[in-house]
Write a protein that holds these residues in place. Structure first.
Motif, PDB file in Angstrom:
ATOM      1  N   ASN A 265      23.575 -40.939  17.816  1.00  0.00           N
ATOM      2  CA  ASN A 265      23.759 -40.668  16.376  1.00  0.00           C
ATOM      3  C   ASN A 265      24.492 -41.788  15.663  1.00  0.00           C
ATOM      4  O   ASN A 265      24.772 -41.676  14.462  1.00  0.00           O
ATOM      5  N   ARG A 269      19.575 -42.500  19.517  1.00  0.00           N
ATOM      6  CA  ARG A 269      19.424 -41.057  19.416  1.00  0.00           C
ATOM      7  C   ARG A 269      18.743 -40.512  20.658  1.00  0.00           C
ATOM      8  O   ARG A 269      18.006 -41.221  21.352  1.00  0.00           O
ATOM      9  N   SER A 271      15.892 -38.635  22.254  1.00  0.00           N
ATOM     10  CA  SER A 271      14.533 -38.463  21.751  1.00  0.00           C
ATOM     11  C   SER A 271      13.746 -37.381  22.474  1.00  0.00           C
ATOM     12  O   SER A 271      13.027 -36.607  21.838  1.00  0.00           O
ATOM     13  N   GLU A 315      16.118 -43.176  22.171  1.00  0.00           N
ATOM     14  CA  GLU A 315      15.216 -44.030  21.412  1.00  0.00           C
ATOM     15  C   GLU A 315      15.209 -45.451  21.947  1.00  0.00           C
ATOM     16  O   GLU A 315      14.188 -46.139  21.911  1.00  0.00           O
ATOM     17  N   TYR A 423      26.458 -33.238  13.240  1.00  0.00           N
ATOM     18  CA  TYR A 423      25.252 -33.791  13.857  1.00  0.00           C
ATOM     19  C   TYR A 423      25.458 -34.032  15.346  1.00  0.00           C
ATOM     20  O   TYR A 423      24.570 -33.750  16.160  1.00  0.00           O
ATOM     21  N   ASP A 450      16.030 -34.693  15.314  1.00  0.00           N
ATOM     22  CA  ASP A 450      16.943 -35.642  14.687  1.00  0.00           C
ATOM     23  C   ASP A 450      17.719 -34.898  13.611  1.00  0.00           C
ATOM     24  O   ASP A 450      17.291 -34.811  12.465  1.00  0.00           O
ATOM     25  N   THR A 452      20.299 -35.733  12.152  1.00  0.00           N
ATOM     26  CA  THR A 452      20.824 -36.624  11.102  1.00  0.00           C
ATOM     27  C   THR A 452      19.787 -36.929  10.041  1.00  0.00           C
ATOM     28  O   THR A 452      20.120 -37.532   9.021  1.00  0.00           O
ATOM     29  N   TRP A 456      20.761 -41.684  12.111  1.00  0.00           N
ATOM     30  CA  TRP A 456      21.239 -42.070  13.444  1.00  0.00           C
ATOM     31  C   TRP A 456      21.214 -43.579  13.671  1.00  0.00           C
ATOM     32  O   TRP A 456      21.978 -44.104  14.476  1.00  0.00           O
TER      33      TRP A 456
END
Length: 474
Positions: A265, A269, A271, A315, A423, A450, A452, A456
């Motif tokens: 974040n 992130r 995923s 990610e 988050y 996600d 955020t 992120w």
């Protein structure tokens, strides 16, 4: 002040949670990856991100407590001990618990908090008070969403024990409610404030492990005796979760410190997540050997795997392995391993009862582990340097409970941005319903939401905070 709905007594006594609901907030067939993720709902007009939003500074933080079992009552003295913090109200559906905690605080010379209890809506009555800034929630898991949401709607910030919610729709609801009310909701992730965990975080951000590639954390804790106790978990609420779904019920203590070191974040992130589970054998085996046949647990069937493992991909291509096992005979461990291109640290892997070891290039060679102690001292987080002695006298779990409480009060009194925001809280806790969704699909990967909504990718501070002082009292 917003009116909050009462929780039904049926729910307070522990309603069943179906696997489908746990996985995706829906019923019917096993959810697909997309359905299990519940893609980000659109923000309502005027709803804005809480990323980087500071608290409004205040001279005193007035804390109210909901849930006064073992955890809630154990944390009460710590809140009262933090400079500039006072416990103004305490609440539990069992009024005698509220009275006992109020007596305990008054006996220590603290102002006696107001008491609420005796009914399912006692917490809603408490939230009508004006003298509350922060609500600390330590009720059984199935009530965390309701109580955390009610705190936000009443105009207060909320700190909620793990997990903040057990369903994806609830996690999204907490994110949206925080954004609409402009109040923070924070996971009470005390292990993120552990001394070794914070030193590991600082080492990672200093590049001592090179490029981080993977991490391994978990909650491995033999709770069998406590799970079958008639007094420790009221109404056996925690044991009954093992009859409801196959999921990683409580992986956050190991997952969160690894995620923080990877800047989840905050530049990366989570995923996808896939899960595996062993057979459910441990609780039934323990019951057969140690629990009398007339005990109510003999009416239960345990379906949650003894060890549930989540494999999370990020990610940026990193991998996190998070494990949960409270049903097997084993010493306590959070595993706490972080590895990269130039080294690795393993905590809870050394001599009994605990230990930490490290291997770094160019410092080490010969394929031989080295003691972590020197690095722990070199990279000791400023929070532990400042309040470590007080933590030893006022907090459980090696002092990290008090460090969490002290830092939360300091952030609120100084008007700073929280280290752990809504988050972080949502994505760390999403492993609970996402693991259920993955297991319902035979271990296939599911997407991680996600929470955020795109924020992120931007680097920003978190637990790697700069030294700041507690504002003077008075």
């Amino acid at each position: 002040m917003s009116e909050t709905p009462a929780v039904s007594r049926r729910l307070l006594l522990g309603g069943a949670v179906a696997t489908g609901a746990l996985a995706a907030g829906m019923t019917g067939a096993a959810p697909t990856a997309a359905a299990a993720t519940m893609r980000a709902p659109r923000r309502r007009p005027g709803q804005r991100s809480m990323t980087g939003v500071p608290f409004a500074a205040r001279g005193t933080v007035r804390v109210a407590l909901i849930g006064l079992g073992n955890r809630g009552s154990g944390m009460a003295p710590g809140w009262a001990a933090v400079p500039g913090c006072t416990v103004t109200a305490v609440c539990d559906i069992r009024a005698d618990r509220a009275r006992r905690v109020a007596d305990q605080l008054a006996g220590k010379g603290e102002p006696r908090p107001a008491e609420y209890g005796g009914s399912a809506d006692s917490y809603a009555r408490m939230l009508r008070r004006e003298d509350i800034d922060l609500v600390y929630v330590a009720t059984p898991w199935e009530f965390h969403h309701e109580h955390g949401r009610a705190a936000l709607l009443s105009g207060r910030h909320a700190m909620v024990e793990l997990p903040v919610a057990t369903e994806l729709r609830q996690l999204w609801d907490l994110v949206d409610t925080s954004e609409r009310t402009r109040r923070h909701l924070m996971l009470a992730e005390n292990c993120s404030y552990g001394r070794n965990e914070l030193a590991m975080l600082k080492m990672a951000h200093a590049g001592r492990f090179g490029e981080i590639t993977n991490g391994h954390g978990g909650y491995l804790h033999d709770l069998r005796e406590l799970l079958f106790s008639d007094t420790y978990y009221t109404d056996a609420w925690r044991r009954r979760w093992h009859t409801r779904s196959t999921a990683s019920l409580y992986p956050m203590h190991g997952l969160a410190p690894i995620a923080a070191a990877m800047d989840i974040n905050r530049g990366d992130r989570m995923s996808t997540l896939r899960a595996t589970a062993t057979a459910a054998r441990g609780l039934a085996d323990y019951r057969a050997r140690f629990v009398p046949r007339d005990h109510p647990s003999w009416k239960e069937t345990y379906i949650n795997g003894d060890q549930v493992t989540c494999l999370v991909e990020t990610e940026k291509g990193r991998v996190i392995r998070a494990e949960h096992d409270v049903s097997s005979p084993r010493p306590y461990s959070r595993i706490n391993t972080l590895a990269g291109t130039r080294g690795i640290v393993e905590d809870y892997a050394g001599p009994a009862p605990t230990g930490a070891r490290v291997y770094l290039e160019p410092d080490h060679g010969g394929h031989t582990w080295r003691d972590f102690a020197d690095y722990a001292k070199e990279f000791d987080h400023w929070l532990w340097q400042k309040v470590g002695d007080d933590a030893a006298n006022n907090g459980g779990h090696g002092g990290m409970d008090y460090v969490l409480q002290w830092r939360t009060v300091q952030l609120m009194r100084a008007g700073l941005v929280p280290d752990i925001d809504v988050y972080d809280s949502a994505v760390w806790c999403s492993a609970v319903p996402l693991s259920a969704a993955s297991l319902a699909r035979g271990g296939d990967p599911v997407e991680v939401p996600d929470f955020t909504r795109g924020a992120w990718a931007a680097a920003r501070p978190g637990l790697d905070s700069e030294p700041t002082d507690m504002p003077p009292v008075g």
